[in-house]
Design a protein around this motif. Structure first.
Motif, PDB file in Angstrom:
ATOM      1  N   PHE A  59       0.845  -1.192   0.000  1.00  0.00           N
ATOM      2  CA  PHE A  59       0.000   0.000   0.000  1.00  0.00           C
ATOM      3  C   PHE A  59       0.880   1.241   0.000  1.00  0.00           C
ATOM      4  N   GLU A  60       0.358   2.347  -0.521  1.00  0.00           N
ATOM      5  CA  GLU A  60       1.062   3.622  -0.464  1.00  0.00           C
ATOM      6  C   GLU A  60       0.040   4.753  -0.443  1.00  0.00           C
ATOM      7  N   SER A  61       0.390   5.835   0.222  1.00  0.00           N
ATOM      8  CA  SER A  61      -0.497   6.996   0.244  1.00  0.00           C
ATOM      9  C   SER A  61      -0.324   7.760  -1.070  1.00  0.00           C
ATOM     10  N   PRO A  62      -1.362   8.444  -1.534  1.00  0.00           N
ATOM     11  CA  PRO A  62      -1.267   9.132  -2.828  1.00  0.00           C
ATOM     12  C   PRO A  62      -0.188  10.208  -2.872  1.00  0.00           C
ATOM     13  N   HIS A  63       0.061  10.909  -1.755  1.00  0.00           N
ATOM     14  CA  HIS A  63       1.040  11.992  -1.805  1.00  0.00           C
ATOM     15  C   HIS A  63       2.484  11.498  -1.742  1.00  0.00           C
ATOM     16  N   ARG A  64       2.695  10.217  -1.436  1.00  0.00           N
ATOM     17  CA  ARG A  64       4.055   9.650  -1.461  1.00  0.00           C
ATOM     18  C   ARG A  64       4.273   8.727  -2.649  1.00  0.00           C
ATOM     19  N   LEU A  65       3.230   8.464  -3.411  1.00  0.00           N
ATOM     20  CA  LEU A  65       3.317   7.456  -4.470  1.00  0.00           C
ATOM     21  C   LEU A  65       4.394   7.771  -5.497  1.00  0.00           C
ATOM     22  N   ALA A  66       4.415   9.001  -6.001  1.00  0.00           N
ATOM     23  CA  ALA A  66       5.370   9.341  -7.062  1.00  0.00           C
ATOM     24  C   ALA A  66       6.804   9.124  -6.603  1.00  0.00           C
ATOM     25  N   GLN A  67       7.126   9.547  -5.380  1.00  0.00           N
ATOM     26  CA  GLN A  67       8.493   9.396  -4.887  1.00  0.00           C
ATOM     27  C   GLN A  67       8.842   7.933  -4.671  1.00  0.00           C
TER      28      GLN A  67
ATOM     29  N   VAL B 214      -0.217   0.063 -10.697  1.00  0.00           N
ATOM     30  CA  VAL B 214      -0.766   0.914  -9.636  1.00  0.00           C
ATOM     31  C   VAL B 214      -2.283   0.805  -9.721  1.00  0.00           C
ATOM     32  N   CYS B 215      -2.894   0.335  -8.637  1.00  0.00           N
ATOM     33  CA  CYS B 215      -4.342   0.126  -8.601  1.00  0.00           C
ATOM     34  C   CYS B 215      -4.942   1.165  -7.657  1.00  0.00           C
ATOM     35  N   ARG B 216      -5.862   1.942  -8.192  1.00  0.00           N
ATOM     36  CA  ARG B 216      -6.413   3.079  -7.448  1.00  0.00           C
ATOM     37  C   ARG B 216      -7.918   2.916  -7.259  1.00  0.00           C
ATOM     38  N   GLU B 217      -8.380   3.181  -6.021  1.00  0.00           N
ATOM     39  CA  GLU B 217      -9.819   3.185  -5.740  1.00  0.00           C
ATOM     40  C   GLU B 217     -10.493   1.877  -6.171  1.00  0.00           C
ATOM     41  N   LEU B 218      -9.915   0.756  -5.775  1.00  0.00           N
ATOM     42  CA  LEU B 218     -10.434  -0.545  -6.189  1.00  0.00           C
ATOM     43  C   LEU B 218     -11.889  -0.747  -5.770  1.00  0.00           C
ATOM     44  N   THR B 219     -12.679  -1.218  -6.675  1.00  0.00           N
ATOM     45  CA  THR B 219     -14.115  -1.516  -6.558  1.00  0.00           C
ATOM     46  C   THR B 219     -14.975  -0.265  -6.422  1.00  0.00           C
TER      47      THR B 219
ATOM     48  N   TYR C 145     -14.396   5.365  -9.317  1.00  0.00           N
ATOM     49  CA  TYR C 145     -13.296   5.826 -10.156  1.00  0.00           C
ATOM     50  C   TYR C 145     -12.117   4.852 -10.126  1.00  0.00           C
ATOM     51  N   GLU C 146     -12.422   3.571 -10.072  1.00  0.00           N
ATOM     52  CA  GLU C 146     -11.371   2.552 -10.099  1.00  0.00           C
ATOM     53  C   GLU C 146     -10.492   2.732 -11.339  1.00  0.00           C
ATOM     54  N   GLU C 147      -9.180   2.600 -11.122  1.00  0.00           N
ATOM     55  CA  GLU C 147      -8.225   2.737 -12.225  1.00  0.00           C
ATOM     56  C   GLU C 147      -7.045   1.823 -11.980  1.00  0.00           C
ATOM     57  N   VAL C 148      -6.592   1.155 -13.029  1.00  0.00           N
ATOM     58  CA  VAL C 148      -5.400   0.310 -12.960  1.00  0.00           C
ATOM     59  C   VAL C 148      -4.438   0.775 -14.037  1.00  0.00           C
ATOM     60  N   LYS C 149      -3.255   1.193 -13.619  1.00  0.00           N
ATOM     61  CA  LYS C 149      -2.234   1.668 -14.548  1.00  0.00           C
ATOM     62  C   LYS C 149      -1.069   0.680 -14.517  1.00  0.00           C
ATOM     63  N   ARG C 150      -0.742   0.121 -15.676  1.00  0.00           N
ATOM     64  CA  ARG C 150       0.311  -0.888 -15.761  1.00  0.00           C
ATOM     65  C   ARG C 150       1.472  -0.352 -16.587  1.00  0.00           C
ATOM     66  N   GLY C 151       2.681  -0.821 -16.265  1.00  0.00           N
ATOM     67  CA  GLY C 151       3.850  -0.409 -17.037  1.00  0.00           C
ATOM     68  C   GLY C 151       5.117  -0.662 -16.257  1.00  0.00           C
ATOM     69  N   GLY C 152       6.229  -0.157 -16.768  1.00  0.00           N
ATOM     70  CA  GLY C 152       7.483  -0.234 -16.036  1.00  0.00           C
ATOM     71  C   GLY C 152       7.483   0.768 -14.893  1.00  0.00           C
ATOM     72  N   LEU C 153       8.320   0.548 -13.894  1.00  0.00           N
ATOM     73  CA  LEU C 153       8.361   1.444 -12.735  1.00  0.00           C
ATOM     74  C   LEU C 153       8.705   2.870 -13.140  1.00  0.00           C
TER      75      LEU C 153
ATOM     76  N   GLY D  69       0.340  13.746 -10.044  1.00  0.00           N
ATOM     77  CA  GLY D  69      -0.587  13.701  -8.917  1.00  0.00           C
ATOM     78  C   GLY D  69      -1.619  12.605  -9.089  1.00  0.00           C
ATOM     79  N   VAL D  70      -1.808  11.828  -8.032  1.00  0.00           N
ATOM     80  CA  VAL D  70      -2.761  10.721  -8.032  1.00  0.00           C
ATOM     81  C   VAL D  70      -3.567  10.799  -6.744  1.00  0.00           C
ATOM     82  N   LYS D  71      -4.859  10.565  -6.833  1.00  0.00           N
ATOM     83  CA  LYS D  71      -5.716  10.615  -5.656  1.00  0.00           C
ATOM     84  C   LYS D  71      -6.287   9.239  -5.353  1.00  0.00           C
ATOM     85  N   GLY D  72      -6.776   9.095  -4.121  1.00  0.00           N
ATOM     86  CA  GLY D  72      -7.471   7.871  -3.752  1.00  0.00           C
ATOM     87  C   GLY D  72      -6.609   6.903  -2.975  1.00  0.00           C
ATOM     88  N   GLU D  73      -7.180   5.737  -2.719  1.00  0.00           N
ATOM     89  CA  GLU D  73      -6.472   4.685  -2.001  1.00  0.00           C
ATOM     90  C   GLU D  73      -5.687   3.855  -3.006  1.00  0.00           C
TER      91      GLU D  73
END
Length: 271
Positions: free
Chosen positions: A151-159, A176-181, A184-192, A202-206
């Motif tokens: 898990f990670e908080s949205p304000h620390r995710l980028a770092q 990165v899976c955001r706001e699951l279920t 505004y659920e979103e799943v972003k896949r790719g290299g780190l 900037g990313v919001k949500g859990e």
């Protein structure tokens, strides 16, 4: 739980019948009950991090006296990076019955949606907040063959993603899976590296992050070739220590060994 529709009939029944409902946030508990058209029948008490140590013995005593206690948390499984461990452990020590009403889990939901190998995985809770501790934790994952969920908080995710790209490599696959279920659920896949650049806006949500396990360690890698790789990274603009860390990933050599070998090779070239 993002959708009230995911609540099981057992949870509805427990909310209505439990003698005590211990909730991480009593307001959210009332909101949940209302959305399920359920009236909480028992006493509603708060049970969050700062009162857990004090309240657990009280709840254990109530259970020992015959009460049914329902423990619920805001957006996760109790005792998994949420309050609850102390109470479960205390009940187990007192030989009191504990059961679980299964429900949605961000860990397994993110794993299923990540499109990464899921036969074997490990869950590491929240990523460390302090840079040094986070760096050491990421370094411990360099040779971890299992898929890692955290898990990670949205304000620390980028770092955190930027640090992960530096330690584990830009191309290590992740999601990165955001706001699951939720709506505004979103799943972003790719290299780190790609995900770090995406998160910089900037990313919001859990947030739940899934990172692919390391490829098999190359036991045949020789120190000379690893030193050469570190020098190429340094020539491309990486700090030498960072270059040594990236070059060492997936090999039997530590960052320190590579760093010292690079310095030794440079001294030899100057003589």
């Amino acid at each position: 739980m993002g959708q009230p529709g995911d609540a099981s009939p057992r949870l509805r029944e427990a909310l209505a019948s439990a003698d005590i409902v211990a909730a991480e946030d009593t307001r959210r508990a009332r909101g949940l009950a209302s959305s399920l058209d359920v009236t909480i029948g028992g006493k509603l008490v708060s049970y969050y991090d700062h009162v857990e140590a004090q309240r657990a013995p009280q709840l254990v005593e109530a259970i020992a006296d015959g009460a049914t206690v329902l423990l619920i948390t805001d957006a996760g499984m109790p005792s998994v990076s949420d309050p609850g461990y102390r109470l479960v452990a205390a009940c187990a020590a007192a030989d009191l019955r504990v059961t679980c009403l299964p429900g949605p889990s961000a860990v397994t939901t993110a794993l299923a949606l990540s499109a990464l190998p899921s036969e074997r995985f490990c869950f590491d809770g929240f990523a460390p907040r302090k840079p040094g501790a986070r760096h050491d934790w990421l370094a411990s994952l360099r040779t971890e063959p299992r898929t890692v969920v955290f898990f990670e908080s949205p304000h620390r995710l980028a770092q955190t993603l930027a640090d992960a790209a530096q330690v584990l490599g830009d191309d290590r696959s992740a999601a990165v899976c955001r706001e699951l279920t939720k709506t505004y659920e979103e799943v972003k896949r790719g290299g780190l590296g790609e995900l770090a650049r995406w998160a910089a806006d900037g990313v919001k949500g859990e947030i739940t992050v899934v990172v692919a396990g390391a490829s098999a360690i190359d036991d045949e890698a020789d120190l000379e070739s690893v030193v050469a790789a570190a020098e190429r990274l340094a020539d491309a603009g990486s700090r030498l220590k960072d270059a040594c860390e990236q070059a060492a990933a997936g090999t039997p050599f530590s960052r320190r060994e590579v760093y010292e070998a690079v310095l030794a090779a440079r001294r030899a070239a100057d003589n």
